[in-house]
Scaffold this motif. Structure first.
Motif, PDB file in Angstrom:
ATOM      1  N   VAL A 220       0.840  -1.206   0.000  1.00 38.93           N
ATOM      2  CA  VAL A 220       0.000   0.000   0.000  1.00 38.93           C
ATOM      3  C   VAL A 220       0.872   1.251   0.000  1.00 38.93           C
ATOM      4  O   VAL A 220       0.617   2.209  -0.755  1.00 38.93           O
ATOM      5  N   ARG A 221       1.866   1.244   0.835  1.00 39.76           N
ATOM      6  CA  ARG A 221       2.739   2.418   0.972  1.00 39.76           C
ATOM      7  C   ARG A 221       3.390   2.806  -0.349  1.00 39.76           C
ATOM      8  O   ARG A 221       3.370   3.974  -0.757  1.00 39.76           O
ATOM      9  N   TYR A 222       3.954   1.827  -1.046  1.00 39.81           N
ATOM     10  CA  TYR A 222       4.668   2.145  -2.276  1.00 39.81           C
ATOM     11  C   TYR A 222       3.747   2.232  -3.492  1.00 39.81           C
ATOM     12  O   TYR A 222       4.200   2.582  -4.584  1.00 39.81           O
ATOM     13  N   ALA A 223       2.453   1.959  -3.270  1.00 43.06           N
ATOM     14  CA  ALA A 223       1.447   2.225  -4.306  1.00 43.06           C
ATOM     15  C   ALA A 223       0.785   3.575  -4.089  1.00 43.06           C
ATOM     16  O   ALA A 223      -0.130   3.948  -4.831  1.00 43.06           O
ATOM     17  N   GLY A 224       1.222   4.303  -3.063  1.00 43.91           N
ATOM     18  CA  GLY A 224       0.727   5.657  -2.834  1.00 43.91           C
ATOM     19  C   GLY A 224      -0.350   5.788  -1.787  1.00 43.91           C
ATOM     20  O   GLY A 224      -0.894   6.883  -1.593  1.00 43.91           O
ATOM     21  N   GLY A 225      -0.686   4.698  -1.089  1.00 46.71           N
ATOM     22  CA  GLY A 225      -1.736   4.746  -0.084  1.00 46.71           C
ATOM     23  C   GLY A 225      -1.196   4.924   1.316  1.00 46.71           C
ATOM     24  O   GLY A 225       0.005   5.137   1.535  1.00 46.71           O
ATOM     25  N   ARG A 226      -2.105   4.814   2.294  1.00 43.92           N
ATOM     26  CA  ARG A 226      -1.744   5.033   3.694  1.00 43.92           C
ATOM     27  C   ARG A 226      -2.374   3.955   4.573  1.00 43.92           C
ATOM     28  O   ARG A 226      -3.488   3.522   4.313  1.00 43.92           O
ATOM     29  N   VAL A 227      -1.657   3.570   5.608  1.00 43.94           N
ATOM     30  CA  VAL A 227      -2.197   2.700   6.649  1.00 43.94           C
ATOM     31  C   VAL A 227      -2.002   3.444   7.957  1.00 43.94           C
ATOM     32  O   VAL A 227      -0.867   3.638   8.406  1.00 43.94           O
ATOM     33  N   GLU A 228      -3.108   3.885   8.557  1.00 43.34           N
ATOM     34  CA  GLU A 228      -3.035   4.787   9.699  1.00 43.34           C
ATOM     35  C   GLU A 228      -3.906   4.308  10.853  1.00 43.34           C
ATOM     36  O   GLU A 228      -4.924   3.641  10.651  1.00 43.34           O
ATOM     37  N   THR A 229      -3.512   4.699  12.056  1.00 41.88           N
ATOM     38  CA  THR A 229      -4.358   4.490  13.210  1.00 41.88           C
ATOM     39  C   THR A 229      -5.565   5.416  13.119  1.00 41.88           C
ATOM     40  O   THR A 229      -5.620   6.310  12.264  1.00 41.88           O
ATOM     41  N   LEU A 230      -6.525   5.237  14.003  1.00 41.13           N
ATOM     42  CA  LEU A 230      -7.707   6.100  14.003  1.00 41.13           C
ATOM     43  C   LEU A 230      -7.351   7.540  14.359  1.00 41.13           C
ATOM     44  O   LEU A 230      -8.138   8.466  14.097  1.00 41.13           O
ATOM     45  N   GLU A 231      -6.164   7.733  14.943  1.00 42.26           N
ATOM     46  CA  GLU A 231      -5.694   9.081  15.271  1.00 42.26           C
ATOM     47  C   GLU A 231      -4.909   9.712  14.125  1.00 42.26           C
ATOM     48  O   GLU A 231      -4.402  10.825  14.244  1.00 42.26           O
ATOM     49  N   GLY A 232      -4.794   8.993  13.006  1.00 44.32           N
ATOM     50  CA  GLY A 232      -4.118   9.541  11.835  1.00 44.32           C
ATOM     51  C   GLY A 232      -2.611   9.357  11.821  1.00 44.32           C
ATOM     52  O   GLY A 232      -1.920   9.952  10.989  1.00 44.32           O
ATOM     53  N   GLN A 233      -2.087   8.496  12.711  1.00 41.01           N
ATOM     54  CA  GLN A 233      -0.651   8.226  12.728  1.00 41.01           C
ATOM     55  C   GLN A 233      -0.342   6.967  11.915  1.00 41.01           C
ATOM     56  O   GLN A 233      -1.124   6.016  11.923  1.00 41.01           O
ATOM     57  N   PRO A 234       0.794   6.935  11.217  1.00 42.36           N
ATOM     58  CA  PRO A 234       1.146   5.725  10.462  1.00 42.36           C
ATOM     59  C   PRO A 234       1.229   4.515  11.381  1.00 42.36           C
ATOM     60  O   PRO A 234       1.761   4.610  12.493  1.00 42.36           O
ATOM     61  N   LEU A 235       0.704   3.402  10.937  1.00 44.08           N
ATOM     62  CA  LEU A 235       0.813   2.165  11.703  1.00 44.08           C
ATOM     63  C   LEU A 235       2.290   1.805  11.837  1.00 44.08           C
ATOM     64  O   LEU A 235       3.017   1.769  10.843  1.00 44.08           O
ATOM     65  N   SER A 236       2.731   1.563  13.071  1.00 40.95           N
ATOM     66  CA  SER A 236       4.157   1.380  13.338  1.00 40.95           C
ATOM     67  C   SER A 236       4.471  -0.048  13.768  1.00 40.95           C
ATOM     68  O   SER A 236       3.660  -0.720  14.412  1.00 40.95           O
TER      69      SER A 236
END
Length: 254
Positions: A220-236
């Motif tokens: 997803v990341r290198y296809a231009g998308g985002r994976v985020e927590t409900l608070e808008g932070q990148p999933l770590s």
């Protein structure tokens, strides 16, 4: 990174063959301590992947769902392998083909390489830093992929949801989204379809583990998308000893 990506893809395909050898016959099912199912295929794929990663020229610690206790900690360079040998074991048991092999390389908490293969479908998704994201079809043809972008005003959101894990909070979250159509799907294929531009969003409010998400997160990341927590932070993935993810959303808009 390209050469390493190809090596990991080859390992994942070896795991595919080990899984399909079990899929084609009757198999035993046991239940782990967390009440999740375990089959011969999970264990066979784990052994193949472990052997394959250990044979690579560059050696990084390996955290696999099937050997959490064997994980030695993050390497001095901040890297480690994060592996789910068979994601979607429930789908494997149901024989609906919606299961995957997931191998990710983590660097300082971020997925910088990911390989997701779907053994029963004969397809795969691969991605890496400075390489990009690609789908591989059943004819072994590669296609560069990218997310679809935010739906236009008034459009119906294409939502993906878990086939085997429901959550009462999901309806409330979706109501805030607007008009939507939801499709159930198993395993990490959901995130890969987001990366491929075939869906717009995948909210996951229920429990998942680091190894469930990392490889597809890279795609997803290198296809231009985002994976985020409900608070808008990148999933770590910075703390691999805390293996549970918080609720998150996979977005197909940049």
């Amino acid at each position: 990174m390209q050469a390493l990506l190809e090596q990991v893809l080859a390992i994942a395909k070896q795991a595919d063959r080990a899984i399909m050898a079990v899929y084609g016959r009757e198999f035993d099912i046991t239940v782990k301590v967390d009440n999740s199912p375990l089959t011969e295929a999970d264990q066979a794929a784990h052994k193949v992947i472990l052997h394959g990663l250990q044979a690579l020229p560059l050696h990084y610690p390996i955290l696999s769902e099937e050997d959490v206790e064997g994980f030695s900690g993050v390497g001095q360079d901040g890297r480690y392998w994060l592996v789910d040998p068979l994601d979607g074991t429930k789908e494997f048991i149901k024989r609906n083909d919606e299961f995957t092999v997931n191998i990710a390389l983590i660097e300082h908490g971020e997925p910088i390489l990911g390989v997701v293969t779907a053994p029963a479908l004969g397809t795969a998704y691969i991605a890496a830093e400075d390489v990009g994201a690609f789908s591989i079809d059943a004819q072994d043809q590669r296609h560069a992929i990218q997310v679809a972008g935010k739906p236009s005003p008034g459009a119906v959101w294409r939502v993906l949801g878990s086939r085997s894990h429901s959550n009462p909070a999901l309806s409330a979250w979706l109501d805030k989204l607007g008009a939507y159509d939801i499709q159930p799907l198993g395993s990490s294929l959901k995130s890969c379809l987001i990366a491929e531009g075939k869906a717009d969003v995948y909210p996951r409010l229920g429990p998942t583990s680091l190894w469930d998400t990392a490889a597809a997160h890279a795609v997803v990341r290198y296809a231009g998308g985002r994976v985020e927590t409900l608070e808008g932070q990148p999933l770590s993935y910075a703390n691999p000893f805390r293996t549970l993810n918080p609720p998150f959303v996979v977005w197909g808009n940049c």
